[in-house]
Design an enzyme around this catalytic site. Structure first.
Site, short mmCIF file in Angstrom:
data_model
loop_
_atom_site.label_atom_id
_atom_site.label_comp_id
_atom_site.label_asym_id
_atom_site.label_seq_id
_atom_site.Cartn_x
_atom_site.Cartn_y
_atom_site.Cartn_z
N TYR A 31 0.82 -1.21 0.00
CA TYR A 31 0.00 0.00 0.00
C TYR A 31 0.85 1.26 0.00
O TYR A 31 2.07 1.19 0.19
CB TYR A 31 -0.96 -0.01 1.20
N ARG A 50 8.33 3.78 -4.83
CA ARG A 50 8.36 2.88 -3.68
C ARG A 50 7.30 1.78 -3.85
O ARG A 50 7.54 0.62 -3.49
CB ARG A 50 8.13 3.66 -2.38
N LYS A 144 6.48 -1.98 1.94
CA LYS A 144 5.31 -1.35 2.56
C LYS A 144 4.13 -2.31 2.44
O LYS A 144 3.24 -2.16 1.60
CB LYS A 144 5.03 0.01 1.92
N GLU A 177 12.59 2.71 14.14
CA GLU A 177 11.68 3.76 13.65
C GLU A 177 10.44 3.78 14.54
O GLU A 177 10.33 3.00 15.48
CB GLU A 177 11.30 3.51 12.19
N LEU A 201 11.10 1.29 7.05
CA LEU A 201 10.50 1.77 5.80
C LEU A 201 11.21 3.06 5.43
O LEU A 201 11.33 3.96 6.27
CB LEU A 201 9.01 2.03 6.00
N1 PMP Z 1 7.78 3.91 8.94
C1 PMP Z 1 6.62 3.25 9.06
C2 PMP Z 1 6.60 1.95 9.77
C3 PMP Z 1 5.44 3.80 8.53
O1 PMP Z 1 4.27 3.14 8.64
C4 PMP Z 1 5.49 5.08 7.92
C5 PMP Z 1 4.24 5.73 7.39
N2 PMP Z 1 3.67 5.00 6.37
C6 PMP Z 1 6.73 5.72 7.80
C7 PMP Z 1 7.85 5.11 8.34
C8 PMP Z 1 6.85 7.06 7.12
O2 PMP Z 1 6.70 6.92 5.75
P1 PMP Z 1 6.14 8.10 4.85
O3 PMP Z 1 6.99 9.29 5.09
O4 PMP Z 1 6.29 7.58 3.46
O5 PMP Z 1 4.73 8.33 5.25
#
Ligand code: PMP
Length: 278
Positions: A31, A50, A144, A177, A201
């Site tokens: 997603y 991505r 993701k 994270e 991610l």
């Molecule tokens: N890490 C994780 C585990 C996430 O779920 C997200 C948000 N989707 C992010 C980092 C940040 O990613 P993004 O900046 O693409 O929203």
């Protein structure tokens, strides 16, 4: 609400998903959440790249370019008059009798639709608290994937204890994270964040921040932060599509910067603010 289902636009109630869609039975899909400011997508190319990476890694045969996904997403925005919000998009491996191996034949199933997202201005002004939670996820956090169970459990734990976000740590010593965000520390004017490998991610907002650091000549170290180092940080913040740049003022009992927002965080918030004036 108008949704995109594969190539077609439909009204929401006409979306009918099969009980044997592998997204339901196995979480077999990927997603994206793509932010929209002022009626325009923010960093759409990076999101689509991505998405293609995630699809390739789990061998779902869907080609973002040849499916003209970008064009369809632009149409989806217009059809729903999204001005300030986001589009949620997921692609599953599709429908097949329940067997673990990838089916010989299946057609990926795509859904995309607007979700309400507004800027977290209060959190950005006052900062948020985080709580440490052991990172019990699998070792392909760079994909993701729809499998978000530990992320969901960790966020729930954080909320139950009065914190806005969980901060994952692995192997008893290093931070990875947030449960739905990337984490950044600041020490002696340097921004420190986990390298983009299989443990995290690679957030699109993370990418934007690293570019901003370069522009603003803020030094960056992409490396693991230990739990001992956490306590010594001058500042901390999280970044994601929905939280943008949100300061972290405490992790469990430990306060940063006397609970106020640090200078480097503020510069990055200001820089990000300019980026999203689309
Ligand atoms: N890490 C994780 C585990 C996430 O779920 C997200 C948000 N989707 C992010 C980092 C940040 O990613 P993004 O900046 O693409 O929203």
């Amino acid at each position: 609400m108008i949704i995109l289902n594969n190539q077609d636009f439909k009204v929401r109630n006409d979306a009918k998903t099969d009980i044997e869609d592998r997204g339901y039975t196995f979480g077999d899909g990927v997603y994206e959440v793509i932010r929209v400011y002022n009626g325009k997508f923010f960093m759409l190319d990076e999101h689509l790249q991505r998405l293609q990476f995630s699809l390739n890694e789990i061998a779902i045969s869907y080609d973002v370019e040849s499916e003209k996904l970008q064009e369809r997403l632009e149409q989806l925005l217009e059809q729903n008059n999204v001005v300030d919000g986001a589009i949620y998009l997921q692609i599953t491996r599709g429908i097949a009798a329940r067997n673990h191996p990838y089916p010989k034949k299946s057609t990926p199933e795509l859904y995309a639709y607007p979700i309400p997202v507004s800027r977290p201005l209060e959190a950005q002004q006052n900062g948020i608290g985080m709580t440490l939670v052991q990172d019990m996820r699998w070792l392909r956090c760079d994909i993701k994937s729809l499998n978000l169970l530990w992320n969901v459990m960790a966020k729930q734990k954080a909320h139950e204890q009065g914190y806005k976000e969980a901060l994952f740590y692995r192997d008893e010593n290093h931070v990875t994270e947030g449960s739905s965000s990337n984490f950044f520390g600041v020490k002696d004017g340097k921004v420190i964040t986990h390298p983009a490998n299989n443990y995290i991610l690679n957030g699109i907002t993370r990418i934007a921040i690293l570019r901003l650091c370069e522009q603003l000549q803020i030094p960056v170290e992409e490396r693991e932060l230990t739990l001992a180092e956490l306590e010594e940080l001058d500042e901390a913040f999280i970044a994601s599509t929905t939280s943008e740049v949100t300061p972290v003022v405490n992790i469990d009992e430990h306060k940063f910067n006397d609970g106020t927002i640090g200078e480097v965080t503020k510069r990055l918030q200001d820089g990000f603010e300019k980026l999203i004036q689309l």
